[in-house]
Design an enzyme around this catalytic site. Structure first.
Site, mmCIF file in Angstrom:
data_model
loop_
_atom_site.group_PDB
_atom_site.id
_atom_site.type_symbol
_atom_site.label_atom_id
_atom_site.label_comp_id
_atom_site.label_asym_id
_atom_site.label_seq_id
_atom_site.Cartn_x
_atom_site.Cartn_y
_atom_site.Cartn_z
ATOM 1 N N GLY A 80 0.823 -1.197 0.000
ATOM 2 C CA GLY A 80 0.000 0.000 0.000
ATOM 3 C C GLY A 80 0.863 1.256 0.000
ATOM 4 O O GLY A 80 0.389 2.340 -0.305
ATOM 5 N N TYR A 81 2.127 1.117 0.373
ATOM 6 C CA TYR A 81 2.973 2.293 0.571
ATOM 7 C C TYR A 81 4.260 2.285 -0.218
ATOM 8 O O TYR A 81 5.002 3.272 -0.201
ATOM 9 C CB TYR A 81 3.282 2.447 2.082
ATOM 10 C CG TYR A 81 2.017 2.746 2.813
ATOM 11 C CD1 TYR A 81 1.605 4.047 3.018
ATOM 12 C CD2 TYR A 81 1.163 1.716 3.200
ATOM 13 C CE1 TYR A 81 0.402 4.334 3.613
ATOM 14 C CE2 TYR A 81 -0.055 1.984 3.795
ATOM 15 C CZ TYR A 81 -0.428 3.304 3.997
ATOM 16 O OH TYR A 81 -1.633 3.583 4.572
ATOM 17 N N ALA A 82 4.512 1.170 -0.882
ATOM 18 C CA ALA A 82 5.810 1.075 -1.540
ATOM 19 C C ALA A 82 5.767 0.156 -2.744
ATOM 20 O O ALA A 82 4.900 -0.710 -2.855
ATOM 21 C CB ALA A 82 6.840 0.557 -0.535
ATOM 22 N N LYS A 95 13.230 -1.111 -2.177
ATOM 23 C CA LYS A 95 11.875 -0.708 -1.782
ATOM 24 C C LYS A 95 11.793 0.809 -1.931
ATOM 25 O O LYS A 95 12.521 1.544 -1.267
ATOM 26 C CB LYS A 95 11.606 -1.153 -0.340
ATOM 27 C CG LYS A 95 10.265 -0.718 0.203
ATOM 28 C CD LYS A 95 9.952 -1.402 1.532
ATOM 29 C CE LYS A 95 8.700 -0.827 2.167
ATOM 30 N NZ LYS A 95 8.270 -1.549 3.354
ATOM 31 N N ASP A 132 2.299 -5.115 12.179
ATOM 32 C CA ASP A 132 1.720 -5.424 10.865
ATOM 33 C C ASP A 132 2.155 -6.823 10.412
ATOM 34 O O ASP A 132 2.533 -7.020 9.251
ATOM 35 C CB ASP A 132 2.128 -4.349 9.843
ATOM 36 C CG ASP A 132 1.157 -4.267 8.678
ATOM 37 O OD1 ASP A 132 0.056 -4.845 8.779
ATOM 38 O OD2 ASP A 132 1.497 -3.622 7.672
HETATM 39 N N1 LIG Z 1 13.375 -8.177 0.132
HETATM 40 C C1 LIG Z 1 12.386 -8.537 -0.689
HETATM 41 N N2 LIG Z 1 12.560 -9.522 -1.584
HETATM 42 C C2 LIG Z 1 11.559 -9.907 -2.410
HETATM 43 N N3 LIG Z 1 10.325 -9.358 -2.406
HETATM 44 C C3 LIG Z 1 10.077 -8.367 -1.528
HETATM 45 C C4 LIG Z 1 11.089 -7.902 -0.631
HETATM 46 N N4 LIG Z 1 10.559 -6.913 0.137
HETATM 47 C C5 LIG Z 1 9.280 -6.788 -0.247
HETATM 48 N N5 LIG Z 1 8.984 -7.645 -1.248
HETATM 49 C C6 LIG Z 1 7.667 -7.794 -1.913
HETATM 50 O O1 LIG Z 1 7.041 -6.522 -2.004
HETATM 51 C C7 LIG Z 1 5.778 -6.523 -1.315
HETATM 52 C C8 LIG Z 1 5.517 -5.162 -0.712
HETATM 53 O O2 LIG Z 1 6.533 -4.834 0.226
HETATM 54 P P1 LIG Z 1 6.189 -4.154 1.622
HETATM 55 O O3 LIG Z 1 5.240 -5.034 2.390
HETATM 56 O O4 LIG Z 1 7.463 -3.849 2.312
HETATM 57 O O5 LIG Z 1 5.448 -2.832 1.136
HETATM 58 P P2 LIG Z 1 4.419 -1.909 1.933
HETATM 59 O O6 LIG Z 1 3.927 -0.857 1.007
HETATM 60 O O7 LIG Z 1 5.075 -1.454 3.194
HETATM 61 O O8 LIG Z 1 3.237 -2.944 2.252
HETATM 62 P P3 LIG Z 1 1.949 -2.767 3.169
HETATM 63 O O9 LIG Z 1 0.842 -2.254 2.321
HETATM 64 O O10 LIG Z 1 1.707 -4.174 3.618
HETATM 65 O O11 LIG Z 1 2.320 -1.861 4.293
HETATM 66 C C9 LIG Z 1 5.901 -7.691 -0.307
HETATM 67 O O12 LIG Z 1 4.656 -8.214 0.048
HETATM 68 C C10 LIG Z 1 6.749 -8.696 -1.079
HETATM 69 O O13 LIG Z 1 5.938 -9.467 -1.952
#
Ligand SMILES: Nc1ncnc2c1ncn2[C@@H]1O[C@H](COP(=O)(O)OP(=O)(O)OP(=O)(O)O)[C@@H](O)[C@H]1O
Length: 503
Positions: free
Chosen positions: A186-188, A204, A299
């Site tokens: 949702g954020y990245a 990320k 989370d």
């Molecule tokens: N180190 C990594 N290696 C491979 N895939 C990754 C890695 N880090 C993240 N991902 C993939 O990217 C997706 C999104 O990453 P992340 O959960 O950190 O983002 P977010 O925006 O913080 O998510 P949320 O909406 O859950 O807060 C993860 O669910 C995973 O599928």
């Protein structure tokens, strides 16, 4: 991504396609910022570092989360439970190191982070004793002991993380090519990156929110992840603050647990699921009890459990994580943050956050591993609600994922089901701590005996005592359900014990 014959993450083939991107967007993303993020009770990292602007040297002394401003509740800070008895974070005493921090980030490893020398004889914070927050014990930001702790924290900030320039990240990710997009939250957005030395990493890139929101999230995540070091926690390789905010993380070749569990889940046989359950519990125990500070992840969910080459789980995404001072039994937030389907009742009702918040979410994760069902299904029905009657009826056959027909170790399955039942108890006081969870999962005799005693005494207690203990859960229906539930736990324990005596 060009086909260069290099190894690629197993999930990369289809995730690089545009259709997959759409699919990723539909995942159950975390909710951040519905309520204002204010007060000391947020992670020190967010708030202490949140006052920094991403532009070097541009620092607002009156920093506050833009979400607070948006929601118009900043001025009512004193009326939220977040702020009660909280020290003023906007004081200028810490400006010096605030100003320095982003400079250090930009200069990267040429500038050693141990510029912040540890102070000797930093008093060790006592473990919490009472249930209520002792305001007199809340460390003031300007107090020498807290400043000492901050210094101690930052002396541990290793200088070995690489500070990536934007052009390095662009070169590694094929200029953020869609083909390199391996995940989206949702954020990245998360991109596969190939470094000059041939190694692969995951970049990320924070994408949602305005500059200040992203800064707060970035620093929160960075501030936590740099302090943790455990095989079951995602590893930071570096960061970038040019042209955006980036974290470079060790690449997880199998992606997240959700990408497999809700994709080709036949791949996940029972022994891998058990390994993931154990490893995640180890990682959480470390966060709660094993590292320098109590860290509440907030989370825990399948998409935040990354899988290494040999399916070792690694907890990732510390964007919502909180540090809790040792004296605090819990922290009260005034906004809903986290992911629906994984949030415990006391969080919804009172905004209470403590270790048991993660324990509940871990229980939901166990249910996902057992059943192969998502925490919230497509019609937003909660897995917990679906599973509870089956747990009460001890209906293992209905609970277990149909793709695992009898191909599991029954003893382990019983232990995991038992653990899930305990972790999703409505009243947080009845949920085990993560160190207990590990003992139960291992089937340690002593802990099983202890649970049995606890469940027996709970059954003997009157409803009024129960109501005092857990005033949220006062419906007769719930108490009836719970009695049935406890009886089931007892009978599961009896059968586990019987089987282990027989073998
Ligand atoms: N180190 C990594 N290696 C491979 N895939 C990754 C890695 N880090 C993240 N991902 C993939 O990217 C997706 C999104 O990453 P992340 O959960 O950190 O983002 P977010 O925006 O913080 O998510 P949320 O909406 O859950 O807060 C993860 O669910 C995973 O599928």
């Amino acid at each position: 991504m060009k086909d260069d014959g290099e190894p690629k993450p197993s999930h990369s083939n289809d995730e690089h396609k545009p259709e997959k991107k759409q699919q990723l967007k539909k995942e159950n993303h975390s909710v951040r910022g519905i309520r204002p993020r204010i007060g000391f009770s947020d992670s020190f990292s967010t708030l202490e570092l949140g006052g920094l602007d991403i532009e070097e040297g541009h620092q607002s002394e009156n920093y506050s989360s833009p979400r607070s401003i948006e929601s118009g509740t900043l001025s009512s800070r004193a009326s939220t439970s977040d702020s009660e008895g909280q020290p003023d974070l906007r004081g200028t005493n810490n400006n010096q190191w605030r100003q320095g921090f982003f400079k250090l980030l930009k200069k990267g490893s040429q500038m050693p982070f141990h510029t912040f020398h540890p102070l000797k004889n930093v008093p060790k914070l006592a473990r919490r004793k009472s249930k209520r927050i002792r305001e007199d014990l809340i460390p003031s930001l300007t107090s020498p002991s807290l400043n000492s702790s901050l210094d101690t924290e930052f002396c541990c900030f290793k200088s070995s993380w690489k500070n990536f320039t934007l052009s390095e990240i662009q070169a590694a990710t094929n200029d953020f090519s869609h083909d390199n997009l391996i995940g989206e939250g949702g954020y990245a957005e998360v991109y596969l990156g190939k470094l000059e030395d041939g190694n692969f990493v995951a970049f990320k890139r924070l994408t949602r929110g305005n500059q200040e929101e992203m800064t707060a999230d970035f620093l929160s995540e960075l501030g936590i992840i740099v302090h943790v070091d455990h095989p079951n926690i995602a590893k930071l390789i570096g960061y970038g603050v040019e042209g955006g905010m980036f974290l470079a993380l060790q690449l997880s070749p199998h992606g997240s647990l959700s990408s497999i569990l809700y994709g080709p889940r036949e791949k996940l046989n029972w022994s891998l699921r058990y390994k993931i359950a154990m490893g995640t519990a180890e990682g959480l125990r470390y966060l709660h009890e094993g590292c320098q500070r109590r860290i509440i992840h907030k989370d825990i969910k399948a998409s935040n459990i990354l899988l290494s080459q040999d399916f070792e789980p690694q907890i990732s995404d510390f964007g919502l994580a909180k540090w809790l001072p040792d004296q605090w039994t819990h922290h009260t937030v005034s906004k809903v943050e986290g992911t629906f389907g994984y949030l415990p009742p006391e969080f919804f009702m009172h905004g209470i956050v403590d270790e048991k918040t993660d324990v509940y979410a871990y229980g939901v994760l166990l249910l996902e591993l057992i059943t192969g069902r998502q925490a919230l299904d497509s019609s937003q029905k909660s897995l917990v609600m679906w599973a509870k009657p089956l747990l009460s009826a001890n209906n293992m056959k209905e609970l277990v994922d149909p793709v695992l027909p009898d191909a599991y170790d029954e003893e382990q399955m019983k232990l995991v089901i038992l653990t899930a039942s305990l972790c999703i108890e409505q009243a947080s006081i009845h949920r085990p701590h993560m160190s207990e969870v590990l003992k139960i999962l291992r089937g340690e005799e002593e802990s099983l005996k202890m649970i049995k005693e606890r469940q027996k005494s709970k059954l003997q207690r009157t409803y009024s005592v129960e109501l005092n203990d857990a005033e949220d859960y006062n419906s007769t229906k719930f108490l009836n359900d719970r009695d049935r539930y406890m009886e089931t736990i007892l009978s599961t324990l009896n059968s586990i014990k019987k089987e282990s005596n027989e073998s």
